[in-house]
Design a protein around this motif. Structure first.
Motif, mmCIF file in Angstrom:
data_model
loop_
_atom_site.group_PDB
_atom_site.id
_atom_site.type_symbol
_atom_site.label_atom_id
_atom_site.label_comp_id
_atom_site.label_asym_id
_atom_site.label_seq_id
_atom_site.Cartn_x
_atom_site.Cartn_y
_atom_site.Cartn_z
ATOM 1 N N PHE A 204 -14.679 8.034 7.369
ATOM 2 C CA PHE A 204 -14.070 9.092 6.559
ATOM 3 C C PHE A 204 -14.147 8.789 5.064
ATOM 4 N N TYR A 205 -13.821 7.580 4.678
ATOM 5 C CA TYR A 205 -13.963 7.183 3.281
ATOM 6 C C TYR A 205 -13.836 5.670 3.193
ATOM 7 N N ASN A 206 -14.281 5.135 2.094
ATOM 8 C CA ASN A 206 -14.211 3.693 1.862
ATOM 9 C C ASN A 206 -12.790 3.329 1.451
ATOM 10 N N ARG A 207 -12.092 2.597 2.291
ATOM 11 C CA ARG A 207 -10.681 2.332 2.053
ATOM 12 C C ARG A 207 -10.439 1.496 0.795
ATOM 13 N N THR A 208 -11.450 0.753 0.338
ATOM 14 C CA THR A 208 -11.262 -0.056 -0.863
ATOM 15 C C THR A 208 -11.042 0.807 -2.093
ATOM 16 N N ILE A 209 -11.451 2.091 -2.007
ATOM 17 C CA ILE A 209 -11.210 3.015 -3.120
ATOM 18 C C ILE A 209 -9.726 3.080 -3.432
ATOM 19 N N MET A 210 -8.918 3.142 -2.371
ATOM 20 C CA MET A 210 -7.476 3.294 -2.534
ATOM 21 C C MET A 210 -6.815 2.038 -3.089
ATOM 22 N N PHE A 211 -7.443 0.889 -2.910
ATOM 23 C CA PHE A 211 -6.830 -0.368 -3.328
ATOM 24 C C PHE A 211 -7.590 -1.030 -4.478
ATOM 25 N N LYS A 212 -8.470 -0.255 -5.128
ATOM 26 C CA LYS A 212 -9.326 -0.816 -6.173
ATOM 27 C C LYS A 212 -8.549 -1.184 -7.426
ATOM 28 N N HIS A 213 -7.594 -0.341 -7.809
ATOM 29 C CA HIS A 213 -6.860 -0.553 -9.054
ATOM 30 C C HIS A 213 -5.458 -1.094 -8.772
ATOM 31 N N ARG A 214 -5.014 -2.005 -9.611
ATOM 32 C CA ARG A 214 -3.703 -2.626 -9.437
ATOM 33 C C ARG A 214 -2.577 -1.586 -9.475
ATOM 34 N N THR A 215 -2.675 -0.611 -10.378
ATOM 35 C CA THR A 215 -1.633 0.418 -10.471
ATOM 36 C C THR A 215 -1.536 1.212 -9.178
ATOM 37 N N THR A 216 -2.700 1.599 -8.637
ATOM 38 C CA THR A 216 -2.713 2.353 -7.379
ATOM 39 C C THR A 216 -2.129 1.522 -6.255
ATOM 40 N N ARG A 217 -2.492 0.245 -6.204
ATOM 41 C CA ARG A 217 -1.962 -0.638 -5.164
ATOM 42 C C ARG A 217 -0.445 -0.720 -5.253
ATOM 43 N N SER A 218 0.086 -0.795 -6.449
ATOM 44 C CA SER A 218 1.538 -0.879 -6.627
ATOM 45 C C SER A 218 2.224 0.401 -6.161
ATOM 46 N N GLU A 219 1.620 1.538 -6.483
ATOM 47 C CA GLU A 219 2.195 2.812 -6.050
ATOM 48 C C GLU A 219 2.164 2.930 -4.534
ATOM 49 N N LEU A 220 1.060 2.512 -3.923
ATOM 50 C CA LEU A 220 0.951 2.556 -2.463
ATOM 51 C C LEU A 220 1.994 1.655 -1.805
ATOM 52 N N LEU A 221 2.195 0.472 -2.375
ATOM 53 C CA LEU A 221 3.195 -0.441 -1.814
ATOM 54 C C LEU A 221 4.585 0.184 -1.867
ATOM 55 N N GLU A 222 4.920 0.811 -2.975
ATOM 56 C CA GLU A 222 6.239 1.434 -3.096
ATOM 57 C C GLU A 222 6.394 2.611 -2.127
ATOM 58 N N GLN A 223 5.301 3.327 -1.892
ATOM 59 C CA GLN A 223 5.356 4.420 -0.919
ATOM 60 C C GLN A 223 5.633 3.875 0.483
ATOM 61 N N HIS A 224 4.994 2.760 0.818
ATOM 62 C CA HIS A 224 5.243 2.141 2.121
ATOM 63 C C HIS A 224 6.659 1.572 2.203
ATOM 64 N N ARG A 225 7.169 1.092 1.081
ATOM 65 C CA ARG A 225 8.551 0.593 1.059
ATOM 66 C C ARG A 225 9.535 1.739 1.373
ATOM 67 N N THR A 226 9.260 2.904 0.788
ATOM 68 C CA THR A 226 10.119 4.062 1.017
ATOM 69 C C THR A 226 10.089 4.475 2.491
ATOM 70 N N ILE A 227 8.885 4.483 3.072
ATOM 71 C CA ILE A 227 8.764 4.800 4.505
ATOM 72 C C ILE A 227 9.544 3.788 5.336
ATOM 73 N N ASN A 228 9.353 2.505 5.034
ATOM 74 C CA ASN A 228 10.021 1.451 5.797
ATOM 75 C C ASN A 228 11.539 1.543 5.672
ATOM 76 N N ASN A 229 12.028 1.775 4.463
ATOM 77 C CA ASN A 229 13.482 1.869 4.262
ATOM 78 C C ASN A 229 14.081 3.014 5.079
ATOM 79 N N ALA A 230 13.387 4.143 5.114
ATOM 80 C CA ALA A 230 13.879 5.284 5.885
ATOM 81 C C ALA A 230 13.918 4.950 7.377
ATOM 82 N N LEU A 231 12.896 4.249 7.843
ATOM 83 C CA LEU A 231 12.864 3.869 9.257
ATOM 84 C C LEU A 231 13.976 2.880 9.593
#
Length: 255
Positions: A182-209
């Motif tokens: 579907f797409y190259n997953r490294t695109i999503m983790f290429k930039h440090r800022t994007t990686r930080s935003e993704l981590l916080e999004q996963h934190r929000t999901i985890n906290n809700a669970l």
């Protein structure tokens, strides 16, 4: 009267049923190696001839496979989920990428909602453990481990929803993602800022669970995948614009 004498179940049949359920529930995963024959027979409390009979039956069913000198493995039962022709079609058209994200948004939102309600305390510990590993991998310069754990995190949520049909369907979808269909997953983790935003999004999901907030978990998954969709759309626009710029540059050099 509609009664029949109860027939004792063969030990090998009991072993077959147990291993089938472990595969069905996603505990034994595709490609996973079973313990050596002696160890497995001891764990199951059956003789080695009974175990061999069970293994042979499972091989006939296509659930286990033998590799010379390596042992017995769970078959890659997900490999046939999509035909090669369909996989190539997915890879060739951008439309499939965004339909894939839309599908994930619906299925994973439902899975998160179910997990917040139905997950056991141990299920939630598994999700927390995977998130902790993802958080630890975030500090590494190479994003490979964090990207892999991203997939593991989402699959842990699907496992915790306790729907075996959804589990195997989504595992097959994630297998295509890992293979870059579907797409190259490294695109999503290429930039440090994007990686930080993704981590916080996963934190929000985890906290809700972890707080069993079903509505919040579903909303957090939807918000995360909205972000992924927008990021991929932006990347595609950038690549298209860059290709046009390269054409202009090449043409200017030739004048």
């Amino acid at each position: 009267m509609p009664f029949q004498k109860v027939q004792p179940e063969k030990l090998s049949t009991s072993v077959v049923r147990q291993i089938e359920l472990l595969i069905l529930r996603g505990i034994l995963r595709p490609g996973e190696r079973l313990p050596a024959e002696r160890e497995l027979s001891e764990r199951l409390g059956v003789s080695r001839p009974s175990l061999r009979e069970a293994i042979s039956s499972l091989q006939d069913k296509g659930l286990l496979t033998s590799k010379a000198g390596a042992g017995i493995f769970v078959t890659d039962v997900l490999g046939g989920a999509f035909t090669g022709v369909l996989v190539q079609l997915f890879a060739a058209h951008d439309e499939a990428v965004f339909d894939y994200i839309s599908f994930r948004r619906d299925m994973e939102g439902l899975a998160a909602e179910r997990a917040a309600t139905l997950a056991s305390a141990t299920d939630l510990q598994v999700i927390q453990t995977v998130f902790n590993k993802m958080e630890a991998a975030h500090s590494k310069r190479n994003p490979t481990d964090e990207a892999r754990l991203d997939a593991d995190f989402h699959l842990a949520i699907i496992e915790a929803s306790h729907n075996v049909i959804m589990l195997h369907m989504m595992r097959s979808m994630y297998q295509l993602l890992r293979e870059g269909v579907f797409y190259n997953r490294t695109i999503m983790f290429k930039h440090r800022t994007t990686r930080s935003e993704l981590l916080e999004q996963h934190r929000t999901i985890n906290n809700a669970l972890q707080t069993r907030d079903a509505e919040g978990a579903r909303a957090a998954v939807a918000s995360h995948l909205d972000y992924v969709e927008q990021a991929l759309s932006d990347h595609q626009k950038f690549e298209k614009n860059e290709a046009i710029a390269q054409q202009r540059f090449t043409h200017e050099l030739s004048r």
